[in-house]
Scaffold this active site. Structure first.
Site, PDB file in Angstrom:
ATOM      1  N   GLU A  33       1.107  -1.394   0.377  1.00 26.81           N
ATOM      2  CA  GLU A  33       0.128   0.011   0.004  1.00 26.81           C
ATOM      3  C   GLU A  33       0.881   0.854  -0.444  1.00 26.81           C
ATOM      4  O   GLU A  33       1.935   1.647   0.203  1.00 26.81           O
ATOM      5  CB  GLU A  33      -0.862   0.034   1.003  1.00 26.81           C
ATOM      6  CG  GLU A  33      -1.653  -1.223   1.075  1.00 26.81           C
ATOM      7  CD  GLU A  33      -2.295  -0.928   2.792  1.00 26.81           C
ATOM      8  OE1 GLU A  33      -4.232  -1.356   2.094  1.00 26.81           O
ATOM      9  OE2 GLU A  33      -1.882  -1.312   3.830  1.00 26.81           O
ATOM     10  N   ASP A  52      -4.352 -10.633   8.562  1.00 26.03           N
ATOM     11  CA  ASP A  52      -6.028  -9.933   7.646  1.00 26.03           C
ATOM     12  C   ASP A  52      -5.592 -10.199   5.998  1.00 26.03           C
ATOM     13  O   ASP A  52      -6.385 -10.354   5.730  1.00 26.03           O
ATOM     14  CB  ASP A  52      -4.955  -8.799   7.939  1.00 26.03           C
ATOM     15  CG  ASP A  52      -6.504  -8.036   7.208  1.00 26.03           C
ATOM     16  OD1 ASP A  52      -7.218  -7.775   6.872  1.00 26.03           O
ATOM     17  OD2 ASP A  52      -5.697  -6.723   6.631  1.00 26.03           O
ATOM     18  N   HIS A  57      -6.104 -12.241   1.338  1.00 23.05           N
ATOM     19  CA  HIS A  57      -6.364 -12.078   0.184  1.00 23.05           C
ATOM     20  C   HIS A  57      -5.134 -12.600  -0.869  1.00 23.05           C
ATOM     21  O   HIS A  57      -4.967 -13.305  -1.474  1.00 23.05           O
ATOM     22  CB  HIS A  57      -5.754 -11.127   0.178  1.00 23.05           C
ATOM     23  CG  HIS A  57      -7.349 -10.448   1.165  1.00 23.05           C
ATOM     24  ND1 HIS A  57      -8.131 -10.105   0.778  1.00 23.05           N
ATOM     25  CD2 HIS A  57      -6.961  -9.582   2.318  1.00 23.05           C
ATOM     26  CE1 HIS A  57      -8.992  -9.166   1.418  1.00 23.05           C
ATOM     27  NE2 HIS A  57      -8.489  -9.225   2.956  1.00 23.05           N
TER      28      HIS A  57
END
Length: 139
Positions: A33, A52, A57
């Site tokens: 990010e 997370d 993902h």
């Protein structure tokens, strides 16, 4: 790009002929990010990047990249191919993982680092927001 990964991979004749285990030796999947914890530090401090992002993902992307062409686009056929990939991954060992802390750019805005993130409690748990893992999938 992730949304179209199956179409790109299995629907494109150019990629279909070269995107297979005989022609590809290494794949690097990167999730980055352009900002720090940015108000999510409290969440990362309790859950961490592994719970997370990695186990959800990135593992899904790994399966899409490494799986064989499913029999059909039916969800159960796609799931079956993903499961085959997961069964081939060797168990994680500590030597395969790098964990780290993100402090941020000292010259950047304070909300762009864990140090300036007011969502992190004073009893900071040091749950790693950075992780790198080398998954080996044998042929």
């Amino acid at each position: 790009m992730v949304l179209n990964l199956m179409i790109l991979r299995f629907g494109n004749e150019l990629f279909r002929s070269v995107w297979n285990r005989e022609r590809i030796a290494c794949v690097v999947i990167t999730f980055k990010e352009p900002f720090g914890t940015y108000g999510r530090g409290g969440y990362f401090d309790t859950n961490g990047i592994i719970r997370d992002v990695m186990q959800n993902h990135l593992l899904q992307i790994l399966c899409l990249v490494a799986m064989e062409r499913p029999v059909s686009v039916d969800a159960s056929d796609i799931r079956d191919e993903k499961v085959k990939v997961l069964k081939f991954i060797k168990p994680i060992e500590l030597d395969d993982v790098v964990l780290g802390q993100y402090v941020g750019n000292p010259d950047g805005p304070s909300e762009d680092s864990k140090l300036g993130d007011n969502t992190i409690s004073k009893s900071y748990h040091n749950t790693p927001p950075y992780s790198q893992y080398s998954a080996l999938i044998p042929l």
